[in-house]
Scaffold this motif. Structure first.
Motif, mmCIF file in Angstrom:
data_model
loop_
_atom_site.group_PDB
_atom_site.id
_atom_site.type_symbol
_atom_site.label_atom_id
_atom_site.label_comp_id
_atom_site.label_asym_id
_atom_site.label_seq_id
_atom_site.Cartn_x
_atom_site.Cartn_y
_atom_site.Cartn_z
ATOM 1 N N LEU A 1 19.093 -5.342 -0.645
ATOM 2 C CA LEU A 1 20.123 -5.525 -1.674
ATOM 3 C C LEU A 1 21.496 -5.733 -1.029
ATOM 4 O O LEU A 1 21.724 -5.350 0.118
ATOM 5 N N HIS A 2 22.396 -6.310 -1.809
ATOM 6 C CA HIS A 2 23.786 -6.473 -1.374
ATOM 7 C C HIS A 2 24.327 -5.100 -0.977
ATOM 8 O O HIS A 2 24.024 -4.092 -1.626
ATOM 9 N N ARG A 41 0.813 -1.222 0.000
ATOM 10 C CA ARG A 41 0.000 0.000 0.000
ATOM 11 C C ARG A 41 0.842 1.265 0.000
ATOM 12 O O ARG A 41 0.341 2.340 -0.296
ATOM 13 N N ASN A 42 2.107 1.154 0.365
ATOM 14 C CA ASN A 42 2.958 2.332 0.482
ATOM 15 C C ASN A 42 4.201 2.146 -0.389
ATOM 16 O O ASN A 42 5.091 1.368 -0.050
ATOM 17 N N GLU A 43 4.243 2.854 -1.488
ATOM 18 C CA GLU A 43 5.327 2.724 -2.468
ATOM 19 C C GLU A 43 6.694 3.012 -1.856
ATOM 20 O O GLU A 43 7.673 2.325 -2.140
ATOM 21 N N VAL A 44 6.783 4.018 -1.010
ATOM 22 C CA VAL A 44 8.066 4.383 -0.396
ATOM 23 C C VAL A 44 8.560 3.264 0.517
ATOM 24 O O VAL A 44 9.732 2.877 0.462
ATOM 25 N N ASP A 45 7.671 2.711 1.340
ATOM 26 C CA ASP A 45 8.065 1.615 2.234
ATOM 27 C C ASP A 45 8.471 0.375 1.449
ATOM 28 O O ASP A 45 9.445 -0.305 1.794
ATOM 29 N N LYS A 46 7.720 0.075 0.406
ATOM 30 C CA LYS A 46 8.032 -1.075 -0.448
ATOM 31 C C LYS A 46 9.410 -0.894 -1.080
ATOM 32 O O LYS A 46 10.235 -1.808 -1.067
ATOM 33 N N THR A 47 9.668 0.283 -1.601
ATOM 34 C CA THR A 47 10.960 0.575 -2.236
ATOM 35 C C THR A 47 12.087 0.485 -1.222
ATOM 36 O O THR A 47 13.133 -0.121 -1.484
ATOM 37 N N ARG A 62 17.436 0.446 -11.428
ATOM 38 C CA ARG A 62 18.791 0.908 -11.082
ATOM 39 C C ARG A 62 19.641 -0.248 -10.570
ATOM 40 O O ARG A 62 20.812 -0.366 -10.927
ATOM 41 N N ALA A 63 19.061 -1.125 -9.761
ATOM 42 C CA ALA A 63 19.790 -2.292 -9.260
ATOM 43 C C ALA A 63 20.193 -3.212 -10.410
ATOM 44 O O ALA A 63 21.328 -3.720 -10.445
ATOM 45 N N LEU A 83 25.035 2.469 -3.335
ATOM 46 C CA LEU A 83 24.923 3.263 -4.558
ATOM 47 C C LEU A 83 23.477 3.713 -4.823
ATOM 48 O O LEU A 83 23.238 4.805 -5.320
ATOM 49 N N ILE A 84 22.543 2.870 -4.465
ATOM 50 C CA ILE A 84 21.139 3.198 -4.707
ATOM 51 C C ILE A 84 20.598 4.149 -3.647
ATOM 52 O O ILE A 84 19.860 5.085 -3.966
ATOM 53 N N THR A 85 20.965 3.947 -2.396
ATOM 54 C CA THR A 85 20.437 4.821 -1.343
ATOM 55 C C THR A 85 20.943 6.246 -1.478
ATOM 56 O O THR A 85 20.281 7.181 -1.034
ATOM 57 N N SER A 86 22.084 6.424 -2.124
ATOM 58 C CA SER A 86 22.588 7.780 -2.314
ATOM 59 C C SER A 86 21.675 8.593 -3.231
ATOM 60 O O SER A 86 21.693 9.820 -3.212
#
Length: 164
Positions: A129-130, A116-122, A151-152, A136-139
């Motif tokens: 992830l490794h 139900r929450n796109e941000v939480d799911k993402t 991106r992954a 690299l993605i969280t930046s």
């Protein structure tokens, strides 16, 4: 057809298929939905449904109540808790991003609040992830799940190219 049985995934798949068909046919009435969902019951499921109709006033039953009764019988809470724990514990580890994302998608359906929450799911996907890829993605702070997955996949492809 749904015969019943011990495999909760078969039950869940049956219910998902029925709901998908009913949505595509634009069926809105709960009673009609339940009639159509139980129409293809056979063997154990048909017997179970007869017992339910003797114990409940089916004409007034909501789809949520039907789903609850159906899951009580064919998709035990302990199995749903187990699948939820698998989701909570899911990390990429040595999996390819595609395999990790497939597992994530499969297991996420048992944790509906995350969907139900796109941000939480993402965020859940990214933090599984490794660690090298995650940093690299969280930046870039993705808020949309598909963008984080893409991106992954791109980072994994770049790493494979470097290693080749």
């Amino acid at each position: 057809m749904f015969e019943g049985g011990a495999d909760p995934m078969v039950a869940d798949d049956y219910l998902d298929q029925v709901e998908s068909h009913l949505t595509s046919m634009d069926v809105m009435d709960d009673h009609l939905k339940i009639i159509l969902a139980t129409y293809k019951f056979s063997k154990d499921a048909k017997l179970w449904w007869k017992l339910v109709t003797n114990q409940h006033k089916v004409e007034d039953m909501s789809c949520d109540m039907f789903r609850e009764l159906f899951y009580e019988k064919y998709f035990l809470i302990t199995k749903r808790w187990e699948l939820r724990k698998q989701f909570d514990d899911l990390i990429q580890g040595n999996m390819l991003v595609t395999k990790y994302e497939n597992n994530f998608t499969f297991l996420s359906r048992f944790v509906p609040e995350i969907l139900r929450n796109e941000v939480d799911k993402t965020r859940k996907f990214v933090f599984g992830l490794h660690y090298q890829m995650r940093s690299l993605i969280t930046s870039q702070y993705f808020k949309v799940y598909t963008e984080a997955v893409e991106r992954a996949l791109m980072l994994e492809a770049e790493a494979n190219d470097r290693n080749a």
